[in-house]
Design an enzyme around this catalytic site. Structure first.
Site, PDB file in Angstrom:
ATOM      1  N   LEU A 262      10.771  -2.009  14.957  1.00  0.00           N
ATOM      2  CA  LEU A 262      10.338  -2.713  16.164  1.00  0.00           C
ATOM      3  C   LEU A 262       9.413  -1.873  17.036  1.00  0.00           C
ATOM      4  O   LEU A 262       9.537  -1.850  18.251  1.00  0.00           O
ATOM      5  CB  LEU A 262      11.561  -3.227  16.945  1.00  0.00           C
ATOM      6  CG  LEU A 262      12.299  -4.359  16.195  1.00  0.00           C
ATOM      7  CD1 LEU A 262      13.645  -4.659  16.822  1.00  0.00           C
ATOM      8  CD2 LEU A 262      11.438  -5.628  16.133  1.00  0.00           C
TER       9      LEU A 262
ATOM     10  N   TYR B 188      21.957   1.736   0.093  1.00  0.00           N
ATOM     11  CA  TYR B 188      21.678   1.898  -1.336  1.00  0.00           C
ATOM     12  C   TYR B 188      22.374   3.176  -1.830  1.00  0.00           C
ATOM     13  O   TYR B 188      23.067   3.846  -1.072  1.00  0.00           O
ATOM     14  CB  TYR B 188      20.166   1.874  -1.586  1.00  0.00           C
ATOM     15  CG  TYR B 188      19.593   0.530  -1.175  1.00  0.00           C
ATOM     16  CD1 TYR B 188      20.004  -0.644  -1.823  1.00  0.00           C
ATOM     17  CD2 TYR B 188      18.705   0.399  -0.104  1.00  0.00           C
ATOM     18  CE1 TYR B 188      19.534  -1.892  -1.423  1.00  0.00           C
ATOM     19  CE2 TYR B 188      18.230  -0.851   0.298  1.00  0.00           C
ATOM     20  CZ  TYR B 188      18.649  -1.987  -0.370  1.00  0.00           C
ATOM     21  OH  TYR B 188      18.202  -3.218   0.030  1.00  0.00           O
TER      22      TYR B 188
ATOM     23  N   ALA C 270      10.414   0.670  -2.083  1.00  0.00           N
ATOM     24  CA  ALA C 270      11.553   1.219  -2.832  1.00  0.00           C
ATOM     25  C   ALA C 270      11.311   0.966  -4.316  1.00  0.00           C
ATOM     26  O   ALA C 270      11.210  -0.179  -4.758  1.00  0.00           O
ATOM     27  CB  ALA C 270      12.839   0.535  -2.377  1.00  0.00           C
TER      28      ALA C 270
ATOM     29  N   SER D   8       5.197   1.573   6.367  1.00  0.00           N
ATOM     30  CA  SER D   8       6.593   1.720   5.963  1.00  0.00           C
ATOM     31  C   SER D   8       6.804   1.089   4.589  1.00  0.00           C
ATOM     32  O   SER D   8       6.133   0.114   4.246  1.00  0.00           O
ATOM     33  CB  SER D   8       7.464   1.001   7.004  1.00  0.00           C
ATOM     34  OG  SER D   8       8.783   1.465   6.996  1.00  0.00           O
ATOM     35  N   PRO D   9       7.736   1.627   3.790  1.00  0.00           N
ATOM     36  CA  PRO D   9       7.975   1.014   2.472  1.00  0.00           C
ATOM     37  C   PRO D   9       8.462  -0.429   2.613  1.00  0.00           C
ATOM     38  O   PRO D   9       9.336  -0.705   3.432  1.00  0.00           O
ATOM     39  CB  PRO D   9       9.060   1.902   1.865  1.00  0.00           C
ATOM     40  CG  PRO D   9       9.694   2.613   3.022  1.00  0.00           C
ATOM     41  CD  PRO D   9       8.614   2.768   4.041  1.00  0.00           C
TER      42      PRO D   9
ATOM     43  N   CYS E 271       9.564  -3.646   0.039  1.00  0.00           N
ATOM     44  CA  CYS E 271       9.758  -4.328  -1.236  1.00  0.00           C
ATOM     45  C   CYS E 271       8.917  -5.595  -1.262  1.00  0.00           C
ATOM     46  O   CYS E 271       8.912  -6.352  -0.288  1.00  0.00           O
ATOM     47  CB  CYS E 271      11.215  -4.747  -1.395  1.00  0.00           C
ATOM     48  SG  CYS E 271      12.344  -3.382  -1.603  1.00  0.00           S
TER      49      CYS E 271
ATOM     50  N   GLN F 196       8.470   5.549  -2.302  1.00  0.00           N
ATOM     51  CA  GLN F 196       9.891   5.685  -1.977  1.00  0.00           C
ATOM     52  C   GLN F 196      10.688   5.520  -3.264  1.00  0.00           C
ATOM     53  O   GLN F 196      10.706   4.442  -3.851  1.00  0.00           O
ATOM     54  CB  GLN F 196      10.304   4.630  -0.951  1.00  0.00           C
ATOM     55  CG  GLN F 196      11.706   4.878  -0.391  1.00  0.00           C
ATOM     56  CD  GLN F 196      12.184   3.777   0.522  1.00  0.00           C
ATOM     57  OE1 GLN F 196      12.082   2.594   0.181  1.00  0.00           O
ATOM     58  NE2 GLN F 196      12.711   4.137   1.677  1.00  0.00           N
TER      59      GLN F 196
ATOM     60  N   ARG G 187      14.343   9.102   3.806  1.00  0.00           N
ATOM     61  CA  ARG G 187      14.712   8.069   4.786  1.00  0.00           C
ATOM     62  C   ARG G 187      16.225   8.009   4.847  1.00  0.00           C
ATOM     63  O   ARG G 187      16.879   7.888   3.812  1.00  0.00           O
ATOM     64  CB  ARG G 187      14.133   6.704   4.409  1.00  0.00           C
ATOM     65  CG  ARG G 187      14.662   5.587   5.320  1.00  0.00           C
ATOM     66  CD  ARG G 187      13.931   4.256   5.189  1.00  0.00           C
ATOM     67  NE  ARG G 187      12.696   4.252   5.969  1.00  0.00           N
ATOM     68  CZ  ARG G 187      12.035   3.159   6.327  1.00  0.00           C
ATOM     69  NH1 ARG G 187      12.465   1.966   5.969  1.00  0.00           N
ATOM     70  NH2 ARG G 187      10.916   3.241   7.029  1.00  0.00           N
TER      71      ARG G 187
HETATM   72  C1  LIG Z   1       9.458  -7.334   3.500  1.00  0.00           C
HETATM   73  C2  LIG Z   1      10.201  -6.065   3.813  1.00  0.00           C
HETATM   74  C3  LIG Z   1      10.554  -5.200   2.791  1.00  0.00           C
HETATM   75  C4  LIG Z   1      11.198  -3.991   3.072  1.00  0.00           C
HETATM   76  N1  LIG Z   1      11.464  -3.109   2.057  1.00  0.00           N
HETATM   77  C5  LIG Z   1      11.913  -1.869   2.344  1.00  0.00           C
HETATM   78  C6  LIG Z   1      11.957  -0.865   1.348  1.00  0.00           C
HETATM   79  O1  LIG Z   1      11.515  -1.047   0.215  1.00  0.00           O
HETATM   80  N2  LIG Z   1      12.490   0.344   1.693  1.00  0.00           N
HETATM   81  C7  LIG Z   1      12.914   0.608   2.964  1.00  0.00           C
HETATM   82  O2  LIG Z   1      13.408   1.699   3.228  1.00  0.00           O
HETATM   83  N3  LIG Z   1      12.831  -0.315   3.936  1.00  0.00           N
HETATM   84  C8  LIG Z   1      12.309  -1.526   3.663  1.00  0.00           C
HETATM   85  N4  LIG Z   1      12.133  -2.436   4.670  1.00  0.00           N
HETATM   86  C9  LIG Z   1      12.391  -2.002   6.055  1.00  0.00           C
HETATM   87  C10 LIG Z   1      11.086  -1.523   6.694  1.00  0.00           C
HETATM   88  O3  LIG Z   1      10.528  -0.415   6.015  1.00  0.00           O
HETATM   89  C11 LIG Z   1      11.310  -1.160   8.177  1.00  0.00           C
HETATM   90  O4  LIG Z   1      12.181  -0.064   8.240  1.00  0.00           O
HETATM   91  C12 LIG Z   1      11.890  -2.312   8.993  1.00  0.00           C
HETATM   92  O5  LIG Z   1      11.226  -3.530   8.674  1.00  0.00           O
HETATM   93  C13 LIG Z   1      11.762  -2.067  10.486  1.00  0.00           C
HETATM   94  O6  LIG Z   1      10.414  -1.806  10.838  1.00  0.00           O
HETATM   95  P1  LIG Z   1       9.465  -2.949  11.509  1.00  0.00           P
HETATM   96  O7  LIG Z   1      10.159  -3.407  12.768  1.00  0.00           O
HETATM   97  O8  LIG Z   1       8.168  -2.234  11.782  1.00  0.00           O
HETATM   98  O9  LIG Z   1       9.317  -4.068  10.538  1.00  0.00           O
HETATM   99  C14 LIG Z   1      11.522  -3.658   4.400  1.00  0.00           C
HETATM  100  C15 LIG Z   1      11.194  -4.554   5.434  1.00  0.00           C
HETATM  101  C16 LIG Z   1      10.520  -5.726   5.151  1.00  0.00           C
HETATM  102  C17 LIG Z   1      10.126  -6.630   6.298  1.00  0.00           C
END
Ligand SMILES: Cc1cc2nc3c(=O)[nH]c(=O)nc-3n(C[C@H](O)[C@H](O)[C@H](O)COP(=O)(O)O)c2cc1C
Length: 370
Positions: free
Chosen positions: A301, A182, A56, A21-22, A24, A100, A230
């Protein structure tokens, strides 16, 4: 279908359904990728996932969330991203890489999360943010400037220019960021979009600018390369963007050549009431997939191999994106392959790593021992 079954997104073949997943990293300098990206992308490219999605990435300098966000808006940011990604990719087994593309809208000009994440005032290195309407995200923040017609064209063209740069540096897929409050999500949501012109008010008007950006990027991006989106399936606020609107938006995107919908939620309002639970967005992904037939990606999650496999097997989503699990366990797909009796690509330098219970995940012959 199962987690380790291959899937094609247009001309892009993925060996399994696991996507990074993307995320930052807040580690760029003037929008340029750094050595942090080299090691972070390097780890993800060695993970055995089907595709890495680069964080992103801002299409204009004022479209960054923080001053440390990655960008792709000029020759310097393109050169840094291209060179860093190429170095990382040279050392790893082949893996498709998506990026992204994003504009932070009114959530720009913020400090990095580990510096508190607050809005940075202009006299302390911040900048004027832009949004559909001059409404601040949170109480006490300086409101954004409402975009005029020239501003909308400037941003649409910036997305297109970034897509062309992405093509030049060998990116395989683009995901447009229409989630998490955003800019493009700010157009979709009636909470942040109070415009009275053709870009605000009705559903048709609120989706107009995101669709214009989508169409412009699709037209500039090579036919064989996939373009996904997304979106936030709901704002989690009464009177906000909701799942029925998300389903209809997904239908429009699919009809215009959208290759996947990555289903997340929230981010547009501090008043949101989210109940976090395992697989939080899976019901939304299921609804969007069943109603429209579009390829969906579930995120949020999802932490277990069997959990991820069951989501794909049930037909709730075609792809599974994981974020935090990859940070704490960059070998998550190795473990998933062992648990589900599948194989992943591994670098030969690591072929001898496997204990008995993981033997065979790189393919039967790949032990590296003599
Ligand atoms: C450190 C960090 C940076 C993230 N940056 C982005 C991002 O750049 N773009 C985005 O759409 N979501 C971003 N997210 C959200 C994740 O892509 C993901 O949707 C969210 O953490 C839930 O998934 P998970 O439970 O597997 O962590 C970020 C999450 C984390 C933890």
């Amino acid at each position: 279908m199962r987690l380790f079954d291959p899937i094609a997104l247009r001309g892009l073949a993925l060996p399994n359904r696991i996507v990074v997943s993307p995320m930052c990293q807040y580690s760029a300098v003037d929008g340029c990728a750094t050595d942090w990206h080299l090691i972070h992308w390097g780890q993800m490219l060695l993970s055995g996932a089907a595709m890495l999605t680069i964080e992103a990435t801002a299409v204009t300098a004022d479209g960054r969330i923080t001053p440390s966000c990655l960008g792709l808006w000029d020759d310097a940011t393109e050169a840094a991203l291209g060179a860093t990604l190429a170095r990382a990719r040279r050392q790893a087994p082949p893996m498709p890489v998506a990026i992204q593309l994003a504009h932070a809208g009114r959530k720009g000009s913020s400090a990095r999360p580990w510096d508190g994440g607050m809005q940075i005032p202009i006299d302390r290195g911040g900048w004027t943010t832009h949004a559909p309407s001059a409404l601040a995200h949170a109480d006490g923040e300086t409101p954004p400037a409402a975009l005029d017609a020239a501003g909308l064209m400037r941003i649409r063209d910036a997305f297109v220019a970034a897509a062309r740069r992405a093509e030049r540096v060998g990116i395989d897929a683009i995901e447009l960021h229409c989630a998490h409050g955003y800019l493009l999500h700010e157009f979709l949501s009636p909470l942040s979009n109070r415009r009275t012109d053709e870009y605000g008010g009705s559903f048709e008007n609120r989706i107009r600018f995101p669709l214009e950006v989508f169409d412009a990027v699709r037209a500039a991006w090579p036919d064989a390369r996939p373009l996904g989106v997304r979106l936030s399936a709901t704002d989690w606020v009464d009177g906000g963007w909701n799942v029925d609107e998300a389903v209809e938006f997904a239908r429009r995107l699919k009809a215009r050549g959208g290759d996947w919908i990555d289903v997340s939620s929230g981010g547009v309002s501090p008043a949101q009431k989210i109940v976090a639970q395992p697989g939080i967005h899976v019901p939304f992904a299921r609804e969007i997939r069943r109603a429209t037939g579009v390829v969906t990606m579930a995120v949020g999650l999802i932490t277990g191999a069997r959990q991820a496999d069951a989501i794909v097997a049930a037909g709730d989503a075609d792809l599974i994106a994981l974020a935090r699990a990859f940070l704490r366990d960059p070998r998550w797909p190795w473990r998933a392959a062992a648990e589900l009796g599948a194989t992943v690509r591994g670098a030969p330098q690591y072929w001898r790593a496997l204990p008995k219970e993981m033997a065979g995940i790189f393919g039967a012959a790949r032990t590296g021992q003599r």
